[in-house]
Scaffold this active site. Structure first.
Site, PDB file in Angstrom:
ATOM      1  CG  MET A 129      38.662  27.983  40.535  1.00 48.99           C
ATOM      2  SD  MET A 129      37.187  27.647  41.520  1.00 48.99           S
ATOM      3  CE  MET A 129      37.651  28.430  43.081  1.00 48.99           C
ATOM      4  CG  ASP A 130      43.222  34.363  36.954  1.00 51.30           C
ATOM      5  OD1 ASP A 130      42.710  35.265  37.635  1.00 51.30           O
ATOM      6  OD2 ASP A 130      44.183  34.548  36.195  1.00 51.30           O
ATOM      7  N   GLY A 131      39.846  34.830  36.950  1.00 51.77           N
ATOM      8  CA  GLY A 131      39.049  35.564  35.972  1.00 51.77           C
ATOM      9  C   GLY A 131      37.648  35.937  36.405  1.00 51.77           C
TER      10      GLY A 131
END
Length: 279
Positions: A41-43
């Site tokens: 879950m990047d960003g």
């Protein structure tokens, strides 16, 4: 105006979207549906900067989107979903940011256990995966409570990797495997040679049995948001034959079509992956 307070147009739009979603899942079901999908879950922080929000609000938006993504996955027929929520390396961030993330984690887990939550609706069994003793006490106790409360749920599974890295997982597994071999020798097991007991060496199956992730099969699809193509020390042992999909959307913006394309790419390479798994 509808009885739920929405306008007729809003209600009609929602019905059309739901009908389209069901049609998409019906089409996908013609091919193989992945059993296990993992997400990096990047960003969240970049989403907050983009929308001029606080870092905490970015992470809250990420949690809200997690619930939407889980709904898509489980309705599609996915059995296991794993998310990378907090790396051991994240403890190196600013103390106030780490504290904020710990508080958000407690709040999010508590919401998951509320009546009529997604956990109750889908019968989700929760696992928190990682070196849990590194977590703040309130987070660890809340996570342990959630695992206990959902232990009898059988329909689908959500694995949340917190205080996790693959290196730590593999080191922990090797420690446990070596302890098992020493116990085996103490009990008179092992190979007899020249009058002494020699412990059997650690095998791949020993390591896999002692992994934090041993409660789930290997992921079929790994989706990392924000366009990054790194695994960032996540499930390195388990993803040697996993299909990787890297949409450009930041995690809070990840939508149905991003997940669908990840599954379509998996289906395209399914015969190759199946052959690799049976080698």
């Amino acid at each position: 105006m509808n009885v739920d307070g929405t306008s007729y147009d809003q209600g009609l739009y929602g019905s059309l979207c739901e009908s389209m979603r069901k049609c998409i899942f019906k089409v996908l079901s013609v091919g193989p549906i992945p059993v296990h999908v993992a997400f990096i879950m990047d960003g969240n922080r970049r989403y907050a900067m983009k929308h001029r929000l606080s870092e905490g609000d970015g992470h809250k938006a990420g949690f809200m989107n997690l619930c939407h993504i889980l709904r898509h996955c489980y309705d599609m027929g996915v059995k296991y979903v794993t998310v990378y929520a907090f790396s051991i390396d994240n403890f190196k961030r600013r103390p106030e940011e780490v504290q904020g993330l710990m508080e958000l984690m407690v709040e999010s887990i508590t919401k998951l256990l509320e009546a009529e939550s997604i956990v109750e609706k889908y019968g989700i069994r929760l696992y928190f995966i990682g070196n849990l003793k590194l977590l703040h006490k309130d987070v660890r106790e809340t996570a342990e409570k959630a695992m206990k409360v959902t232990a009898d749920n059988k329909r689908v599974v959500l694995l949340v990797c917190v205080a996790y890295t693959s290196w730590d997982e593999m080191a922990n597994s090797m420690d446990k495997s070596c302890e098992e071999k020493l116990d085996e020798v103490r009990k008179g097991g092992g190979i007899q040679g020249n009058g002494e007991v020699i412990p059997r060496g650690v095998r791949v199956e020993d390591i896999e049995r002692n992994m934090y992730m041993s409660v789930a099969p290997e992921p079929d699809v790994m989706i990392r948001t924000s366009g990054e193509t790194r695994l960032s020390n996540f499930l390195l042992w388990q993803t040697g034959k996993t299909a990787l999909h890297c949409p450009r959307a930041l995690w809070p913006d990840l939508g149905l079509w991003d997940v669908v394309w990840g599954v379509v790419n998996y289906q395209r390479s399914y015969s190759y992956l199946r052959d690799q798994l049976h080698k």
